[in-house]
Design a protein around this motif. Structure first.
Motif, PDB file in Angstrom:
ATOM      1  N   VAL A   9     -62.153  67.967  -0.522  1.00 28.41           N
ATOM      2  CA  VAL A   9     -62.988  67.385  -1.589  1.00 28.41           C
ATOM      3  C   VAL A   9     -63.507  68.487  -2.510  1.00 28.41           C
ATOM      4  N   ALA A  10     -63.975  69.591  -1.911  1.00 25.50           N
ATOM      5  CA  ALA A  10     -64.461  70.707  -2.732  1.00 25.50           C
ATOM      6  C   ALA A  10     -63.332  71.293  -3.578  1.00 25.50           C
ATOM      7  N   GLY A  11     -62.128  71.378  -3.008  1.00 26.39           N
ATOM      8  CA  GLY A  11     -60.992  71.896  -3.763  1.00 26.39           C
ATOM      9  C   GLY A  11     -60.649  71.038  -4.966  1.00 26.39           C
ATOM     10  N   VAL A  12     -60.684  69.714  -4.778  1.00 26.32           N
ATOM     11  CA  VAL A  12     -60.414  68.800  -5.904  1.00 26.32           C
ATOM     12  C   VAL A  12     -61.470  68.983  -6.991  1.00 26.32           C
ATOM     13  N   ALA A  13     -62.735  69.062  -6.593  1.00 22.24           N
ATOM     14  CA  ALA A  13     -63.817  69.214  -7.566  1.00 22.24           C
ATOM     15  C   ALA A  13     -63.675  70.514  -8.358  1.00 22.24           C
ATOM     16  N   ILE A  14     -63.367  71.597  -7.672  1.00 26.54           N
ATOM     17  CA  ILE A  14     -63.204  72.889  -8.358  1.00 26.54           C
ATOM     18  C   ILE A  14     -62.000  72.831  -9.302  1.00 26.54           C
ATOM     19  N   GLY A  15     -60.906  72.206  -8.837  1.00 22.82           N
ATOM     20  CA  GLY A  15     -59.710  72.116  -9.668  1.00 22.82           C
ATOM     21  C   GLY A  15     -59.933  71.316 -10.937  1.00 22.82           C
ATOM     22  N   VAL A  16     -60.754  70.251 -10.849  1.00 26.20           N
ATOM     23  CA  VAL A  16     -61.014  69.399 -12.008  1.00 26.20           C
ATOM     24  C   VAL A  16     -62.010  70.047 -12.972  1.00 26.20           C
ATOM     25  N   TRP A  17     -63.101  70.598 -12.440  1.00 27.93           N
ATOM     26  CA  TRP A  17     -64.192  71.070 -13.302  1.00 27.93           C
ATOM     27  C   TRP A  17     -64.107  72.562 -13.639  1.00 27.93           C
ATOM     28  N   PHE A  18     -63.465  73.332 -12.780  1.00 28.84           N
ATOM     29  CA  PHE A  18     -63.361  74.780 -13.032  1.00 28.84           C
ATOM     30  C   PHE A  18     -61.912  75.239 -12.828  1.00 28.84           C
ATOM     31  N   PRO A  19     -61.000  74.783 -13.672  1.00 29.24           N
ATOM     32  CA  PRO A  19     -59.575  75.080 -13.455  1.00 29.24           C
ATOM     33  C   PRO A  19     -59.253  76.573 -13.448  1.00 29.24           C
ATOM     34  N   ALA A  20     -59.932  77.349 -14.294  1.00 26.33           N
ATOM     35  CA  ALA A  20     -59.656  78.793 -14.325  1.00 26.33           C
ATOM     36  C   ALA A  20     -60.042  79.432 -12.995  1.00 26.33           C
ATOM     37  N   ALA A 185     -58.560  75.597  -1.080  1.00 28.61           N
ATOM     38  CA  ALA A 185     -58.022  76.491  -2.106  1.00 28.61           C
ATOM     39  C   ALA A 185     -56.653  76.015  -2.593  1.00 28.61           C
ATOM     40  N   ALA A 186     -55.803  75.547  -1.659  1.00 29.27           N
ATOM     41  CA  ALA A 186     -54.478  75.057  -2.055  1.00 29.27           C
ATOM     42  C   ALA A 186     -54.583  73.864  -2.997  1.00 29.27           C
ATOM     43  N   LEU A 187     -55.491  72.929  -2.682  1.00 26.32           N
ATOM     44  CA  LEU A 187     -55.678  71.768  -3.559  1.00 26.32           C
ATOM     45  C   LEU A 187     -56.251  72.182  -4.905  1.00 26.32           C
ATOM     46  N   ALA A 188     -57.200  73.102  -4.891  1.00 25.49           N
ATOM     47  CA  ALA A 188     -57.805  73.561  -6.148  1.00 25.49           C
ATOM     48  C   ALA A 188     -56.766  74.210  -7.046  1.00 25.49           C
ATOM     49  N   VAL A 189     -55.889  75.041  -6.464  1.00 23.93           N
ATOM     50  CA  VAL A 189     -54.845  75.703  -7.259  1.00 23.93           C
ATOM     51  C   VAL A 189     -53.889  74.676  -7.848  1.00 23.93           C
ATOM     52  N   THR A 190     -53.496  73.685  -7.038  1.00 21.31           N
ATOM     53  CA  THR A 190     -52.561  72.663  -7.510  1.00 21.31           C
ATOM     54  C   THR A 190     -53.134  71.885  -8.688  1.00 21.31           C
ATOM     55  N   ILE A 191     -54.370  71.432  -8.549  1.00 21.64           N
ATOM     56  CA  ILE A 191     -54.987  70.628  -9.615  1.00 21.64           C
ATOM     57  C   ILE A 191     -55.379  71.511 -10.790  1.00 21.64           C
ATOM     58  N   GLY A 192     -55.881  72.727 -10.513  1.00 19.02           N
ATOM     59  CA  GLY A 192     -56.247  73.626 -11.604  1.00 19.02           C
ATOM     60  C   GLY A 192     -55.060  74.058 -12.437  1.00 19.02           C
ATOM     61  N   THR A 193     -53.884  74.154 -11.819  1.00 18.34           N
ATOM     62  CA  THR A 193     -52.680  74.572 -12.544  1.00 18.34           C
ATOM     63  C   THR A 193     -52.048  73.421 -13.299  1.00 18.34           C
ATOM     64  N   ASN A 194     -51.921  72.262 -12.646  1.00 17.31           N
ATOM     65  CA  ASN A 194     -51.218  71.133 -13.254  1.00 17.31           C
ATOM     66  C   ASN A 194     -52.148  70.167 -13.967  1.00 17.31           C
ATOM     67  N   GLY A 195     -53.427  70.138 -13.543  1.00 24.51           N
ATOM     68  CA  GLY A 195     -54.368  69.214 -14.149  1.00 24.51           C
ATOM     69  C   GLY A 195     -54.126  67.787 -13.689  1.00 24.51           C
ATOM     70  N   LEU A 196     -55.130  66.945 -13.853  1.00 20.15           N
ATOM     71  CA  LEU A 196     -54.971  65.540 -13.499  1.00 20.15           C
ATOM     72  C   LEU A 196     -54.159  64.774 -14.538  1.00 20.15           C
ATOM     73  N   GLY A 197     -53.919  65.408 -15.692  1.00 20.47           N
ATOM     74  CA  GLY A 197     -53.165  64.730 -16.749  1.00 20.47           C
ATOM     75  C   GLY A 197     -51.760  64.361 -16.335  1.00 20.47           C
ATOM     76  N   VAL A 198     -51.145  65.197 -15.451  1.00 18.50           N
ATOM     77  CA  VAL A 198     -49.778  64.894 -15.038  1.00 18.50           C
ATOM     78  C   VAL A 198     -49.713  63.580 -14.280  1.00 18.50           C
TER      79      VAL A 198
END
Length: 385
Positions: A9-20, A185-198
């Motif tokens: 859950v934390a990884g998803v949140a970081i990926g969505v709100w703090f992609p960098a 971290a793996a989830l954050a990287v995936t979402i931060g790189t590809n974004g939810l737009g895909v």
């Protein structure tokens, strides 16, 4: 498990709100995966050798191997047909146009000779260094059979393997303390790189795949559990954490040590778990097989190329055979798919389209792969009473 879920859950949140920031977490997930990879070869070797030598019956191991292969082939064939039914009914590729260009990942030509050569290791040290699970299994099986044939003289070797297995399980427990960080971290990287737009651009394809996976888990796996009278609640408790790790990291290897340990705690004998689970990583990829059938027909639909049912069956047979020989190749599903598209003269641009959401699809198919292999262990163990 709660810690792993919280990390996801934390990884998803970081990926969505703090992609960098999410993209900078890649080293954390890589450290976790590297530690996991360090467990695989010694754990498989020790567990399988100790289990076979302790079983006291080589004929029993041959029977277990035959049951496993038959089960693997039946269940993966069912996966192909479920994928075909889903993609032909929902038609996620209709209306899309393939305009991008793509270069197919290199795929070695797959023949019976190359597949057989791949199974048997020229050097066990090399196989362990590459974490080639299938080759390690074959060597360990023969090594364990030799220990069983020698008898008492092999006692020190067998005792060493038993001690090594216990040490590796404890080592696994230490590494699993990092699982919430690694999974998050793996989830954050995936979402931060590809974004939810895909998710929206290829949402219908993702929905088709995940719907087919869910139907398979509930319908097919549920039916197998009912037929073999596997205690459902205990089984869910045993597979929950390995499946979550597989989903969050998109790595079957990350889940293998914990899956082995949990299935033994569930009641599967060590020699069955040590053989069926690693072998299933090459022959029982239910989620990957289903994905391949969905993805290949999706490309044909997106290219506007109609395929008869006979052509689709031939393509499925090609996918089923070619996928057995590339288990050690990273992103092997894309590699197998690329070779099949070329064989059937379908546009390679489909690879570029699929790569956009491959990481998200990989999470689902990997989780189902791990779940299916845990179920295979339970089925074979139940059949052996």
């Amino acid at each position: 498990m709660k810690r792993i879920f919280a990390g996801m859950v934390a990884g998803v949140a970081i990926g969505v709100w703090f992609p960098a920031t999410a993209r900078d977490l890649a080293p954390i997930s890589m450290v976790f995966l590297r530690l996991i990879r360090s467990i695989l070869a010694p754990l498989i070797f020790a567990t399988l050798v100790y289990g076979i030598a302790g079983s006291g019956d080589l004929k029993k191991m041959g029977r277990i191997g035959l049951k496993s292969i038959v089960y693997f082939e039946v269940i993966t064939t069912i996966a192909l047909f479920i994928g075909l039914a889903a993609v032909n009914f929902l038609r996620p590729g209709v209306g899309r146009t393939l305009a991008a260009s793509a270069t197919a990942p290199a795929m070695p030509a797959q023949t019976l000779n190359t597949v057989l050569e791949h199974i048997f290791p020229a050097s066990i040290i090399d196989a362990m260094a590459r974490n080639d699970v299938l080759q390690v299994v074959v060597f360990s099986f023969l090594f364990g059979a030799a220990c069983l044939a020698i008898g008492a003289k092999a006692g020190p070797v067998v005792a060493f393997c038993g001690s090594l297995a216990e040490v590796m399980f404890r080592y696994t427990n230490y590494v699993m303390w990092l699982a919430p960080l690694g999974a998050g971290a793996a989830l954050a990287v995936t979402i931060g790189t590809n974004g939810l737009g895909v998710l929206f651009g290829l949402g219908k394809l993702l929905a088709t795949l995940y719907l087919a996976l869910i139907i398979s888990v509930i319908g097919i796996f549920g039916a197998v559990i009912a037929v073999f009278r596997i205690p459902l609640q205990r089984f869910i408790a045993a597979v929950r954490a390995p499946t979550l790790i597989a989903f969050s990291t998109a790595s079957s290897e990350a889940a293998l040590p914990l899956a082995l340990e949990n299935m033994e705690s569930f009641g599967v004998p060590a020699h069955i778990a040590g053989f069926v689970m690693p072998t299933g990583y090459s022959f029982n990829l239910f989620g990957t097989t289903l994905y391949l059938s969905v993805a290949s027909v999706f490309v044909a639909q997106a290219a506007g190329i109609p395929l008869t049912f006979g052509q689709q069956l031939l393509m499925m047979l090609t996918l089923m055979l070619s996928s057995k020989g590339v288990a050690g190749i990273p992103r092997s599903a894309i590699v197998v798919l690329s070779g099949t598209l070329a064989t059937f003269h379908l546009p390679m641009e489909g690879v570029a389209v699929l790569l956009g959401v491959d990481a998200l699809m990989d999470m689902g198919r990997t989780a189902v792969n791990v779940l299916g292999n845990c179920l295979a262990c339970a089925v074979v163990a139940k059949s052996e009473s």
